[in-house]
Design an enzyme around this catalytic site. Structure first.
Site, PDB file in Angstrom:
ATOM      1  N   HIS A 182       0.806  -1.222   0.000  1.00 43.24           N
ATOM      2  CA  HIS A 182       0.000   0.000   0.000  1.00 43.24           C
ATOM      3  C   HIS A 182       0.842   1.276   0.000  1.00 43.24           C
ATOM      4  O   HIS A 182       0.286   2.372   0.143  1.00 43.24           O
ATOM      5  CB  HIS A 182      -0.922   0.011   1.226  1.00 43.24           C
ATOM      6  CG  HIS A 182      -2.028  -0.998   1.164  1.00 43.24           C
ATOM      7  ND1 HIS A 182      -1.977  -2.205   1.820  1.00 43.24           N
ATOM      8  CD2 HIS A 182      -3.219  -0.988   0.504  1.00 43.24           C
ATOM      9  CE1 HIS A 182      -3.082  -2.888   1.584  1.00 43.24           C
ATOM     10  NE2 HIS A 182      -3.855  -2.179   0.792  1.00 43.24           N
ATOM     11  N   ARG A 206     -15.671  -3.460   2.922  1.00 41.94           N
ATOM     12  CA  ARG A 206     -15.567  -2.016   2.763  1.00 41.94           C
ATOM     13  C   ARG A 206     -15.710  -1.700   1.279  1.00 41.94           C
ATOM     14  O   ARG A 206     -15.577  -2.592   0.426  1.00 41.94           O
ATOM     15  CB  ARG A 206     -14.242  -1.473   3.311  1.00 41.94           C
ATOM     16  CG  ARG A 206     -13.028  -1.882   2.483  1.00 41.94           C
ATOM     17  CD  ARG A 206     -11.733  -1.377   3.080  1.00 41.94           C
ATOM     18  NE  ARG A 206     -11.654   0.086   3.080  1.00 41.94           N
ATOM     19  CZ  ARG A 206     -11.115   0.807   2.095  1.00 41.94           C
ATOM     20  NH1 ARG A 206     -10.618   0.202   1.010  1.00 41.94           N
ATOM     21  NH2 ARG A 206     -11.057   2.118   2.160  1.00 41.94           N
ATOM     22  N   GLU A 219     -15.053  -0.761  -5.873  1.00 44.43           N
ATOM     23  CA  GLU A 219     -14.578  -2.060  -5.413  1.00 44.43           C
ATOM     24  C   GLU A 219     -15.292  -2.429  -4.113  1.00 44.43           C
ATOM     25  O   GLU A 219     -15.215  -1.693  -3.132  1.00 44.43           O
ATOM     26  CB  GLU A 219     -13.079  -2.030  -5.159  1.00 44.43           C
ATOM     27  CG  GLU A 219     -12.238  -1.795  -6.397  1.00 44.43           C
ATOM     28  CD  GLU A 219     -10.759  -1.654  -6.082  1.00 44.43           C
ATOM     29  OE1 GLU A 219      -9.954  -1.610  -7.021  1.00 44.43           O
ATOM     30  OE2 GLU A 219     -10.410  -1.575  -4.871  1.00 44.43           O
ATOM     31  N   ASN A 245     -14.286   0.820  -1.912  1.00 50.01           N
ATOM     32  CA  ASN A 245     -13.264   1.725  -2.424  1.00 50.01           C
ATOM     33  C   ASN A 245     -13.715   2.166  -3.812  1.00 50.01           C
ATOM     34  O   ASN A 245     -14.586   1.541  -4.414  1.00 50.01           O
ATOM     35  CB  ASN A 245     -11.905   1.019  -2.483  1.00 50.01           C
ATOM     36  CG  ASN A 245     -10.761   1.976  -2.710  1.00 50.01           C
ATOM     37  OD1 ASN A 245     -10.856   3.155  -2.377  1.00 50.01           O
ATOM     38  ND2 ASN A 245      -9.676   1.482  -3.291  1.00 50.01           N
ATOM     39  N   LYS A 301      -5.652   9.202  -8.125  1.00 47.80           N
ATOM     40  CA  LYS A 301      -6.662   8.411  -8.815  1.00 47.80           C
ATOM     41  C   LYS A 301      -6.669   8.646 -10.325  1.00 47.80           C
ATOM     42  O   LYS A 301      -7.502   8.091 -11.043  1.00 47.80           O
ATOM     43  CB  LYS A 301      -8.041   8.682  -8.217  1.00 47.80           C
ATOM     44  CG  LYS A 301      -8.187   8.134  -6.796  1.00 47.80           C
ATOM     45  CD  LYS A 301      -9.566   8.386  -6.235  1.00 47.80           C
ATOM     46  CE  LYS A 301      -9.709   7.805  -4.817  1.00 47.80           C
ATOM     47  NZ  LYS A 301      -9.743   6.333  -4.805  1.00 47.80           N
TER      48      LYS A 301
END
Length: 346
Positions: A193, A223, A265, A225, A317
Site C-alpha cells: 500500500h 468495505r 470495489e 473503495n 486516482k
C-alpha cells in the site's frame, strides 16, 4: 430472482452497460457529500435483498462476460495468477468457501455434492461439470486458486499471516485499478500500500492491519473503495497501460457521460480455516456517468464529492486530465437539495 446474463465486452467495442433493473443495486460508495480515506469497515453479513451485499459472493448480470474477460487476460498474461508454493492449502480453502457459498446462495446456478473428500461441482452459467478429490491438486486442471478464481467475479488476493504482518503471497488479479500482482507478490501489507497518499499519515493502514490480524474465522468484513475509469474497461493494469492510458485524452464535454465510469470495489475479508490466511476479494462494479445520474441523489452527491476532492487524491486516482470537466458536467444534476446518508437511493 432469475439473472439474465448479458452478452457484452470490456474491451475494443465496449458493449458493457447496466440494465435499468441493475442500476439501483450498484454499490454507490459515498455516504456523505465529502470523501476522505478511512477504513470504513463493517461486518459482511446479508443485508437488503437484491443488493450486492445479500450473499457472500455477488453474482449479477455481468458474470459470464466478466469470466470471459478474465480468461482473455490470463491467456495473454499468465503472470496475473500467481501463488507461492506454501499457499496451496489456502487455495483449497478458497475453493471450499466459494463453492459452498455459491451452491447455498444460488442453487439454480451452482450445485455441489460432497461425499467425503470426493466433490462434484456444477457451474451452469459456465457449463462446468467437474468431479475431483478435495485437497489433491492433481485432480483439478490447474492450481485450486486459479480453478475457482476463473469462476468468481472480482480479483482475489490471498494474504499469508506471519511475523505480525500480512504478505501478498497468492492472487488471481485481472481487473485491477492500476497495480501489479507481478510487482507486489511477496510484499507485506505496508509495502503493497506504499503508493497511497494521505492514508499513511492518517494511520489508516496501521489500524487496518491491526484489525485484519485479529479477524476471526466465520466473521467476514467488507468495505468500499472507488476510482474513475474511462471506458468500461476491467483490465487497467500497469502492464497494459499503453492500451488504457490514452483513453483519458478522449474525454470531451459531449461524451463524458458515456465514457467516464464510476469504478467501485467491494472489498471483503475472510479468515480461511486450514491455512489461517486471509482471502481478500476485490469485486469491481462499473457504471457510466449517464447511468449514475439516473438516481438523482447519486448525481447530487457525486458532484459535491468531485468538486471538493483533495488535489492529492485527484492526482493519485488519475483524474487530473478531465476532473474539472467532470465537475462542470455533474453540476447540472445538483439542484442544491439536501441529501441524506445512505448507499441506496430512496
Amino acid at each position: 430472482m432469475t439473472i439474465q446474463f448479458r452478452n457484452e465486452t470490456f474491451r475494443n467495442d465496449f458493449t458493457y452497460a447496466n440494465s435499468p433493473g441493475n442500476i439501483p443495486r450498484f454499490p454507490f460508495p459515498f455516504p456523505e457529500d465529502v470523501y476522505m480515506y478511512s477504513t470504513n469497515v463493517e461486518p459482511h453479513h446479508a443485508t437488503r435483498a437484491g443488493s450486492p451485499f445479500e450473499n457472500a459472493f455477488d453474482v449479477d448480470e455481468h458474470y459470464v462476460a466478466e469470466m470471459k474477460d478474465r480468461a482473455l487476460v490470463l491467456a495473454e498474461d499468465p503472470g496475473r495468477c500467481q501463488a507461492l508454493p506454501h499457499m496451496e492449502t489456502a487455495g483449497w480453502d478458497f475453493v471450499e468457501l466459494v463453492m459452498v457459498s455459491k451452491a447455498r446462495d444460488y442453487p439454480d446456478l451452482f450445485e455441489l455434492t460432497i461425499d467425503g473428500d470426493r466433490w462434484h461441482w456444477i457451474n451452469k452459467p459456465l457449463q462446468i461439470d467437474d468431479s475431483f478429490i478435495f485437497g489433491d491438486s492433481s485432480t483439478l486442471p490447474c492450481h485450486p486458486m486459479e480453478y475457482i478464481g476463473r469462476q468468481v467475479q472480482g480479483d482475489h488476493a490471498i494474504l499469508d499471516q506471519r511475523d505480525g504482518n500480512l504478505w501478498l503471497d497468492a492472487g488471481i488479479i485481472t481487473a485491477q485499478a492500476d497495480w501489479s500482482l507481478d510487482f507486489d507478490i511477496g510484499m507485506n501489507f505496508f509495502e503493497w500500500h506504499a503508493p497511497v497518499p494521505l492514508a499513511h499519515e492518517l494511520g489508516v493502514f496501521q489500524r487496518a492491519l491491526k484489525f485484519l490480524l485479529s479477524l476471526p474465522q466465520g466473521q467476514p468484513s467488507r468495505r468500499l473503495n472507488w476510482t474513475l475509469t474511462v471506458n468500461p474497461r476491467l483490465d487497467t493494469s500497469p502492464e497494459n497501460y499503453p492500451k488504457w492510458g490514452p483513453d483519458r485524452t478522449t474525454v470531451t464535454p459531449e461524451n463524458i457521460g458515456e465514457k467516464v465510469h464510476l469504478r467501485v470495489e467491494l472489498q471483503t475479508f475472510w479468515r480461511l480455516p486450514r491455512s489461517n490466511a486471509i482471502l481478500f476479494p476485490i469485486r469491481t462494479y462499473l457504471m457510466a456517468m449517464n447511468e449514475v445520474v439516473t438516481q438523482p441523489k447519486w448525481g447530487r452527491r457525486l458532484h459535491r464529492v468531485m468538486r471538493d476532492l483533495r488535489p492529492e487524491l485527484v492526482e493519485y486516482k488519475g483524474l487530473s486530465r478531465y476532473h474539472p470537466m467532470l465537475v462542470e458536467w455533474l453540476s447540472q444534476f445538483d439542484d442544491g437539495a439536501l441529501t441524506s446518508p445512505g448507499i441506496f437511493p430512496d
